[in-house]
Motif scaffolding. Structure first.
Motif, mmCIF file in Angstrom:
data_model
loop_
_atom_site.group_PDB
_atom_site.id
_atom_site.type_symbol
_atom_site.label_atom_id
_atom_site.label_comp_id
_atom_site.label_asym_id
_atom_site.label_seq_id
_atom_site.Cartn_x
_atom_site.Cartn_y
_atom_site.Cartn_z
ATOM 1 N N TYR A 1 -28.816 30.754 16.675
ATOM 2 C CA TYR A 1 -28.848 29.979 15.435
ATOM 3 C C TYR A 1 -28.680 30.952 14.268
ATOM 4 C CZ TYR A 1 -30.974 26.355 18.368
ATOM 5 O OH TYR A 1 -31.230 25.444 19.363
ATOM 6 N N ARG B 1 -25.487 28.145 4.476
ATOM 7 C CA ARG B 1 -24.941 27.459 5.644
ATOM 8 C C ARG B 1 -25.791 27.675 6.892
ATOM 9 N NH1 ARG B 1 -18.575 29.257 4.749
ATOM 10 N NH2 ARG B 1 -18.010 27.505 3.376
ATOM 11 N N ARG C 1 -25.408 27.414 11.106
ATOM 12 C CA ARG C 1 -24.477 27.317 12.226
ATOM 13 C C ARG C 1 -25.216 27.516 13.543
ATOM 14 N NH1 ARG C 1 -18.869 28.133 10.687
ATOM 15 N NH2 ARG C 1 -18.647 29.056 8.602
ATOM 16 N N ARG C 2 -24.671 26.889 14.574
ATOM 17 C CA ARG C 2 -25.126 27.102 15.952
ATOM 18 C C ARG C 2 -23.981 27.739 16.727
ATOM 19 N NH1 ARG C 2 -24.934 24.728 21.048
ATOM 20 N NH2 ARG C 2 -26.920 24.513 22.176
ATOM 21 N N TYR C 3 -24.162 29.010 17.090
ATOM 22 C CA TYR C 3 -23.154 29.718 17.865
ATOM 23 C C TYR C 3 -23.283 29.311 19.337
ATOM 24 C CZ TYR C 3 -22.317 33.179 14.082
ATOM 25 O OH TYR C 3 -21.990 33.809 12.914
ATOM 26 N N LYS D 1 -18.496 28.308 16.442
ATOM 27 C CA LYS D 1 -19.670 28.232 15.555
ATOM 28 C C LYS D 1 -19.386 27.190 14.468
ATOM 29 C CE LYS D 1 -18.057 32.419 13.173
ATOM 30 N NZ LYS D 1 -18.454 33.710 12.593
ATOM 31 N N LEU E 1 -19.223 24.360 11.620
ATOM 32 C CA LEU E 1 -19.942 24.141 10.367
ATOM 33 C C LEU E 1 -19.841 22.672 10.007
ATOM 34 C CD1 LEU E 1 -21.426 25.254 7.865
ATOM 35 C CD2 LEU E 1 -19.165 25.636 6.828
ATOM 36 N N HIS F 1 -24.387 20.837 6.659
ATOM 37 C CA HIS F 1 -24.957 22.176 6.770
ATOM 38 C C HIS F 1 -24.217 23.184 5.904
ATOM 39 C CE1 HIS F 1 -26.321 20.831 11.056
ATOM 40 N NE2 HIS F 1 -27.062 20.300 10.094
ATOM 41 N N ASP F 2 -23.459 22.698 4.949
ATOM 42 C CA ASP F 2 -22.676 23.545 4.052
ATOM 43 C C ASP F 2 -23.087 23.200 2.623
ATOM 44 O OD1 ASP F 2 -20.832 25.191 2.868
ATOM 45 O OD2 ASP F 2 -19.073 24.033 3.478
#
Length: 248
Positions: free
Chosen positions: A145, A158, A160-162, A168, A170, A174-175
């Motif tokens: 995360y 931001r 992101r979940r890699y 990843k 966006l 979440h931006d």
């Protein structure tokens, strides 16, 4: 006369102990339906760097400065906490972005990774380590995360979940670019990160910035401070284990 001095000292000492105890354990409300217990499992005084591993591009430094971690970075830096964390977990720290005219005093990128694992290398700090040297793209292959607070020259925050395969995504939600979610220089930011089963939260100074539901949450991994071309002070790093409160 001695008695009048002695009693207030006792009261102060007792209040101090109470505050310390409250820091070590207590209760926390995550949302309208979930309240959890927290218990301290690690407190970092930054007297040494025994539990920290820095991956940094040339031109930057990671040092101790008066009981704080000081990062001055030019081209990319990731500083890992070397203890693997397991959720449910809460991570807290205080970070200040410095803007006092120094060569790296750029107000941007108060970032972090958490619950990071490497699906391509068995030993996270062994065979994987030479492949990571602070360049941001070198972390795209990890599962983790990520929050970038005040990225892009303090215009974006931001989440992101890699996924571990270079993806990843966006999401629009979440931006964030509103000023309320950006960095104020030279002002401490108390960051709180929570992973409790499928709930992932990111707080800044008691402001809930991200409240994410993850149907396939990451269960364990490593935490890191992440930045590029800026100057940070970090202190008061604490890790807590979480448990659901018993219903009477």
């Amino acid at each position: 006369m001695k008695r009048l001095v002695f009693l207030p000292l006792l009261l102060i000492f007792g209040l101090h102990n109470l505050l310390v105890a409250r820091e070590q354990q207590g209760r926390l409300t995550l949302n309208d339906t979930l309240e959890v217990n927290y218990s301290l499992i690690h407190r970092e005084e930054f007297n040494d760097l025994d539990h920290w591993k820095a991956e940094q591009q040339p031109g930057g430094t990671v040092v101790l400065n008066g009981g704080r971690l000081e990062i001055e970075d030019k081209a990319g830096c990731t500083v890992w906490f070397d203890k693997q964390l397991h959720q449910p977990v809460m991570i807290e720290f205080t970070a200040t972005v410095i803007d006092e005219g120094g060569p790296q005093d750029r107000v941007s990128d108060l970032n972090c990774f958490w619950l990071a694992t490497d699906p391509w290398h068995t030993n996270f700090f062994g065979d994987a380590h030479p492949h990571r040297a602070g360049k941001f793209s070198q972390y795209d292959s990890l599962k983790l995360y990520y929050v970038g607070l005040g990225g892009h020259n303090n215009t974006k925050t931001r989440f992101r979940r890699y996924s571990g395969d270079g993806q990843k995504p966006l999401l629009p939600a979440h931006d964030l670019s509103d000023e309320a979610y950006l960095i104020v220089p030279n002002v401490p930011n108390r960051i709180r990160i929570i992973v409790f089963t499928t709930t992932i939260q990111y707080w800044r100074n008691e402001q809930l910035i991200f409240n994410v539901y993850d149907a396939s949450p990451y269960d364990s991994g490593y935490f890191a401070f992440r930045t590029v071309n800026n100057h940070l002070f970090i202190d008061d790093f604490n890790v807590y284990e979480l448990s659901k409160m018993d219903v009477p």
